[in-house]
Write a protein that holds these residues in place. Structure first.
Motif, mmCIF file in Angstrom:
data_model
loop_
_atom_site.group_PDB
_atom_site.id
_atom_site.type_symbol
_atom_site.label_atom_id
_atom_site.label_comp_id
_atom_site.label_asym_id
_atom_site.label_seq_id
_atom_site.Cartn_x
_atom_site.Cartn_y
_atom_site.Cartn_z
ATOM 1 N N MET A 187 0.597 -1.345 0.032
ATOM 2 C CA MET A 187 -0.023 0.173 -0.087
ATOM 3 C C MET A 187 0.867 1.256 0.044
ATOM 4 O O MET A 187 1.756 1.287 0.705
ATOM 5 N N THR A 188 0.591 2.290 -0.867
ATOM 6 C CA THR A 188 1.447 3.430 -0.985
ATOM 7 C C THR A 188 0.404 4.855 -0.573
ATOM 8 O O THR A 188 -0.783 4.798 -1.206
ATOM 9 N N GLU A 189 0.828 5.394 0.369
ATOM 10 C CA GLU A 189 0.098 6.796 0.530
ATOM 11 C C GLU A 189 0.932 7.929 0.523
ATOM 12 O O GLU A 189 2.146 7.850 0.753
ATOM 13 N N ASN A 190 0.430 8.910 -0.075
ATOM 14 C CA ASN A 190 1.238 10.082 -0.431
ATOM 15 C C ASN A 190 0.920 11.224 0.807
ATOM 16 O O ASN A 190 0.231 12.193 0.585
ATOM 17 N N THR A 191 1.299 10.853 1.768
ATOM 18 C CA THR A 191 1.371 11.826 3.193
ATOM 19 C C THR A 191 2.676 12.283 3.320
ATOM 20 O O THR A 191 3.864 11.534 2.906
ATOM 21 N N VAL A 192 2.864 13.134 4.360
ATOM 22 C CA VAL A 192 4.067 13.786 4.866
ATOM 23 C C VAL A 192 4.042 13.330 6.369
ATOM 24 O O VAL A 192 3.020 13.697 7.057
ATOM 25 N N LEU A 193 5.135 12.761 6.721
ATOM 26 C CA LEU A 193 5.044 12.503 8.393
ATOM 27 C C LEU A 193 6.214 13.593 8.865
ATOM 28 O O LEU A 193 7.359 13.789 8.400
ATOM 29 N N GLU A 194 5.934 14.215 9.858
ATOM 30 C CA GLU A 194 6.563 15.203 10.635
ATOM 31 C C GLU A 194 6.939 14.320 11.802
ATOM 32 O O GLU A 194 6.278 13.842 12.710
ATOM 33 N N ILE A 195 8.317 14.442 11.919
ATOM 34 C CA ILE A 195 9.045 13.761 13.340
ATOM 35 C C ILE A 195 9.758 14.857 14.299
ATOM 36 O O ILE A 195 10.374 15.464 13.646
ATOM 37 N N ALA A 196 9.222 15.013 15.299
ATOM 38 C CA ALA A 196 9.900 15.953 15.975
ATOM 39 C C ALA A 196 10.433 14.941 17.619
ATOM 40 O O ALA A 196 9.751 14.386 18.178
ATOM 41 N N LEU A 197 11.660 15.242 17.724
ATOM 42 C CA LEU A 197 12.317 14.422 18.783
ATOM 43 C C LEU A 197 12.814 15.544 19.661
ATOM 44 O O LEU A 197 13.694 16.315 19.379
ATOM 45 N N CYS A 198 12.360 15.620 20.914
ATOM 46 C CA CYS A 198 12.417 16.601 21.888
ATOM 47 C C CYS A 198 12.783 16.249 23.429
ATOM 48 O O CYS A 198 12.526 14.839 23.538
ATOM 49 N N THR A 199 13.390 16.906 23.890
ATOM 50 C CA THR A 199 13.627 16.923 25.375
ATOM 51 C C THR A 199 12.672 17.851 26.318
ATOM 52 O O THR A 199 12.540 19.019 25.815
#
Length: 99
Positions: free
Chosen positions: A1-13
């Motif tokens: 399955m292919t989806e044309n979305t954008v994933l935002e990854i935020a790694l924080c302290t």
């Protein structure tokens, strides 16, 4: 399955994880109404007590960019931004494949 979305990854302290989690819930409640919002997964590190991550899915990069501008002025998001003491990673990724 292919989806044309954008994933935002935020790694924080964060310094105060319970306060950050409460502020994050309020931010999530606001952001879920932004145009192009698909989903948000709030993650807590199992190894590092002060580390959290957010995985936010957007319909497209334009929606992610518009949201990045909007959160700067959104009062519902301000406490969450204040709870973050450092950002290790803030990046957008195109979804190519998913199963």
């Amino acid at each position: 399955m292919t989806e044309n979305t954008v994933l935002e990854i935020a790694l924080c302290t964060v310094a105060d994880k319970p306060a950050a989690e409460e502020a994050r819930r309020a931010a999530m409640a606001a952001v879920r109404h932004y145009p192009g919002f698909v989903s948000w997964r709030a993650l807590n590190s199992t190894d590092q007590r002060d580390m959290i991550a957010d995985l936010v899915e957007w319909a497209d990069k334009a929606s992610a960019d518009a949201a990045a501008t909007k959160v700067q002025a959104d009062p519902a998001f301000a406490p969450y931004m204040a709870a973050i003491t450092g950002v290790t990673l803030m990046q957008h990724f195109e979804t190519r494949e998913a199963i």
